[in-house]
Design a protein around this motif. Structure first.
Motif, short mmCIF file in Angstrom:
data_model
loop_
_atom_site.label_atom_id
_atom_site.label_comp_id
_atom_site.label_asym_id
_atom_site.label_seq_id
_atom_site.Cartn_x
_atom_site.Cartn_y
_atom_site.Cartn_z
N ILE A 292 -7.65 9.45 6.64
CA ILE A 292 -5.84 8.80 7.22
C ILE A 292 -5.85 9.41 6.30
O ILE A 292 -4.36 9.71 6.63
N ILE A 293 -5.84 8.66 4.90
CA ILE A 293 -3.90 8.80 3.89
C ILE A 293 -4.54 10.55 3.93
O ILE A 293 -2.99 11.43 3.85
N THR A 302 2.57 11.49 -2.67
CA THR A 302 2.74 10.10 -2.92
C THR A 302 2.05 8.41 -2.91
O THR A 302 1.44 7.80 -3.17
N LEU A 303 1.66 9.28 -0.94
CA LEU A 303 0.92 8.41 -0.31
C LEU A 303 -0.25 8.12 -1.21
O LEU A 303 -1.11 7.14 -0.78
N GLN A 307 -1.03 1.42 -2.52
CA GLN A 307 -1.80 1.03 -1.95
C GLN A 307 -2.42 0.48 -0.09
O GLN A 307 -1.77 0.81 0.11
N PRO A 308 -3.99 0.63 -0.47
CA PRO A 308 -4.22 0.31 1.39
C PRO A 308 -3.57 -0.46 2.09
O PRO A 308 -2.94 -0.72 3.14
N GLU A 309 -2.86 -1.93 1.95
CA GLU A 309 -2.09 -2.90 2.38
C GLU A 309 -0.79 -2.28 2.82
O GLU A 309 -0.18 -2.48 3.88
N GLN A 310 -0.57 -1.52 1.85
CA GLN A 310 0.47 -0.45 2.43
C GLN A 310 0.89 0.23 3.23
O GLN A 310 1.53 0.70 3.85
#
Length: 380
Positions: A292-293, A302-303, A307-310
């Motif tokens: 996904i990232i 940047t991604l 954090q995964p929640e972001q």
């Protein structure tokens, strides 16, 4: 063979000589009239004394550790005043007694909170303190332990909802209302037997109480965690265990599809009723998250630090067993163990390793399937 006292004396004597030589060497090094041969001679003497000191210290430390372990193993429970140390000693005695097929003393059982009368045939029930420590202590290796409910109660029955009102109109989620009408509002837990084997070498068995208890407890907890993950994420559950798996067709958890994993998860979160969405978490493989990232980042670094929640909008729990992401309120996931946990022994004849065997009964219930969604990618 030297005694521990004689080794201590030798260490003290050589230590004093070593300190004296070190002082002399420092003086010689600062004395411009001293020859290099004098300095080298002192350095050689220092190296010789240091080597002798290290050899004696190694023997001393080994003998001291052996005597300490022997003292701890021979120390009676009545002589121990520290409650934690007493429980550790009692656990070690229980394990050794099981492996050696010896009766467990009343002092050990009393220290572990077991009032079972051996005459009734209950001597193989794991005492309360041991079973509670092993079963209910949080386990890092099953990440759902941090968010699910875990109990240790026989014949457990609980309501599906934490609260009710005097009429059922308060249930705003129509799926939940239909589910309660179809399946009832009570969850009844059943018993599913399994065994965990903790391998014990002769060295560990005869070692210190702390090492024996720590090794055994860790092995048993790891075994419980492995079983929990196996039944929770099974894609083809065993007969009779279908209800335990999120992926079982018997539970019928709704699937939400998207053209890619990111959109599928976002749609699954949105598809939850707000009562469940507020406390929702995502359980997924790290492999899927990385993909996904990589897709979203498209060269933007940047991604990768976010954090995964972001990224996904809800807290993420990584678990390689979650072949498809599960989104939902995991307070509606509940593990229960039967109180009557048994212990026994076995032996691996191929390796000669003794096995401390734990027999337990587990059940995992998804109290409300309406509280969960499974995210999947649409097949082109």
């Amino acid at each position: 063979m030297k005694t521990l006292f004689e080794l201590k004396q030798s260490m003290a004597t050589i230590g004093q000589q070593l300190q004296k030589i070190e002082n002399e060497l420092a003086d010689k090094a600062m004395d411009t009239t001293a020859t290099l041969d004098d300095v080298k001679a002192l350095q050689t003497t220092k190296s010789d004394l240091k080597m002798r000191f290290d050899v004696i210290k190694e023997q001393h430390d080994q003998m001291e550790a052996e005597q300490k372990a022997k003292f701890e193993n021979n120390q009676g429970l009545k002589d121990i005043t520290d409650p934690k140390q007493k429980i550790e000693k009692a656990k070690a005695d229980l394990i050794r007694a099981a492996i050696r097929q010896q009766p467990v003393s009343a002092d050990v059982r009393q220290a572990l909170g077991d009032n079972t009368n051996p005459a009734t045939g209950g001597e193989k029930f794991l005492p309360k303190t041991v079973s509670t420590d092993i079963i209910t202590e949080p386990l890092v290796k099953n990440p759902l332990r941090e968010v699910s409910t875990v109990t240790n109660i026989t014949n457990l029955e609980i309501p599906k909802l934490n609260y009710t009102l005097d009429d059922d109109d308060f249930i705003a989620d129509t799926e939940t209302a239909k589910e309660l009408k179809a399946d009832g509002d009570v969850v009844t837990f059943t018993r599913h037997k399994f065994k965990v084997f903790a391998g014990l070498s002769e060295t560990v068995l005869n070692g210190s109480d702390a090492n024996l208890v720590g090794h055994t407890d860790n092995a048993l907890r790891s075994g419980l965690a492995a079983k929990e993950k196996k039944v929770t994420f099974a894609t083809t559950p065993k007969v009779g265990e279908e209800h335990m798996s999120f992926y079982s067709t018997q539970n019928g958890i709704a699937k939400v599809s998207g053209e890619n994993m990111y959109k599928a998860i976002k749609k699954a979160i949105a598809d939850l009723h707000e009562d469940y969405r507020e406390n929702a978490k995502i359980v997924m493989r790290y492999q899927d998250y990385s993909e996904i990232i990589e897709t979203l980042a498209n060269g933007n670094a940047t991604l990768y630090s976010a954090q995964p929640e972001q990224i996904l909008g809800k807290p993420v729990i990584f678990c390689d067993s979650a072949t498809k992401p599960i989104v939902g309120d995991f307070s509606y996931s509940h593990y229960n163990y039967d109180l009557n946990v048994l212990y026994d022994r076995d032996k691996d004849v191929k390796t000669g390793i003794e096995q401390f065997v734990l027999t337990a009964w587990i059940d995992h219930r998804i109290k409300l399937k309406s509280a969960f969604r499974i995210a999947e990618v649409t097949t082109p």
